[in-house]
Design a protein around this motif. Structure first.
Motif, PDB file in Angstrom:
ATOM      1  N   TYR A 183       6.932   2.996  -7.720  1.00 51.31           N
ATOM      2  CA  TYR A 183       6.083   2.516  -6.637  1.00 51.31           C
ATOM      3  C   TYR A 183       6.794   2.791  -5.322  1.00 51.31           C
ATOM      4  N   LYS A 184       6.071   3.367  -4.376  1.00 52.36           N
ATOM      5  CA  LYS A 184       6.590   3.589  -3.025  1.00 52.36           C
ATOM      6  C   LYS A 184       5.504   3.142  -2.068  1.00 52.36           C
ATOM      7  N   GLY A 185       5.881   2.300  -1.120  1.00 52.39           N
ATOM      8  CA  GLY A 185       4.873   1.855  -0.181  1.00 52.39           C
ATOM      9  C   GLY A 185       5.429   0.938   0.868  1.00 52.39           C
ATOM     10  N   VAL A 227       0.215  11.113  -9.639  1.00 56.73           N
ATOM     11  CA  VAL A 227       0.335  10.216  -8.486  1.00 56.73           C
ATOM     12  C   VAL A 227      -1.020   9.617  -8.156  1.00 56.73           C
ATOM     13  N   ARG A 265      -6.226   4.986 -12.704  1.00 54.35           N
ATOM     14  CA  ARG A 265      -5.969   6.201 -11.936  1.00 54.35           C
ATOM     15  C   ARG A 265      -4.963   7.142 -12.591  1.00 54.35           C
ATOM     16  N   GLU A 306       3.614   6.513  -9.157  1.00 54.92           N
ATOM     17  CA  GLU A 306       3.799   7.814  -9.786  1.00 54.92           C
ATOM     18  C   GLU A 306       4.449   7.650 -11.157  1.00 54.92           C
ATOM     19  N   SER A 315      -2.644   7.792  -5.041  1.00 58.95           N
ATOM     20  CA  SER A 315      -2.408   7.507  -3.639  1.00 58.95           C
ATOM     21  C   SER A 315      -3.705   7.756  -2.871  1.00 58.95           C
ATOM     22  N   PRO A 316      -4.097   6.882  -1.987  1.00 58.83           N
ATOM     23  CA  PRO A 316      -3.454   5.605  -1.686  1.00 58.83           C
ATOM     24  C   PRO A 316      -3.683   4.610  -2.820  1.00 58.83           C
ATOM     25  N   HIS A 317      -2.761   3.684  -2.946  1.00 59.17           N
ATOM     26  CA  HIS A 317      -2.836   2.691  -4.010  1.00 59.17           C
ATOM     27  C   HIS A 317      -2.376   1.349  -3.459  1.00 59.17           C
ATOM     28  N   MET A 340       0.859  -1.173   0.000  1.00 56.83           N
ATOM     29  CA  MET A 340       0.000   0.000   0.000  1.00 56.83           C
ATOM     30  C   MET A 340       0.899   1.227   0.000  1.00 56.83           C
ATOM     31  N   GLY A 341       0.587   2.161  -0.879  1.00 56.64           N
ATOM     32  CA  GLY A 341       1.378   3.377  -0.943  1.00 56.64           C
ATOM     33  C   GLY A 341       0.936   4.221  -2.114  1.00 56.64           C
ATOM     34  N   GLN A 342       1.880   4.465  -3.024  1.00 58.49           N
ATOM     35  CA  GLN A 342       1.558   5.277  -4.183  1.00 58.49           C
ATOM     36  C   GLN A 342       2.314   4.780  -5.402  1.00 58.49           C
TER      37      GLN A 342
END
Length: 114
Positions: A93-95, A51, A72, A46, A53-55, A42-44
């Motif tokens: 991806y960051k999460g 972006v 999205r 980009e 988020s949340p994703h 879970m995060g974002q």
């Protein structure tokens, strides 16, 4: 299981109407049924300053599994869709890892028939 087999296992889930969290839960359920190890994230995500988020997305076998990033971020072919090798992902991806349990069989069956 190789990448094309993983894609064949999961691609029909793209036809469901769920958002990223619901679709990820369907993916998790299918992977758990086949005893394939996975991580739910879970995060974002980009790409080019856009972006989401949340994703939510799933990672398994060095692949990113994401059927809702294009919903999205738009239809740019660089936006990951489906089962994509991690080294081929062009979005960022960051999460963090989260726990999403597989669905009970009766709920899973109802959702994939819609």
């Amino acid at each position: 299981m190789n990448d094309p087999q993983l894609q064949n296992l999961l691609d029909d889930l793209d036809a469901t109407q769920g958002e990223c969290d619901a679709t990820s839960r369907l993916v998790v359920t299918r992977l758990a049924q086949k005893r394939i190890p996975y991580r739910v994230m879970m995060g974002q995500v980009e790409l080019d300053g856009k972006v989401a988020s949340p994703h939510f997305w799933v990672e398994a076998q060095d692949c990113v599994i994401d059927y809702r990033a294009r919903q999205r971020l738009g239809s740019d072919q660089r936006v990951p869709h489906g089962v994509v090798r991690r080294n081929a992902v062009q979005a960022q991806y960051k999460g963090q890892q989260v726990v999403i349990d597989p669905l009970p069989d009766y709920i899973y069956e109802l959702l994939i028939k819609r």
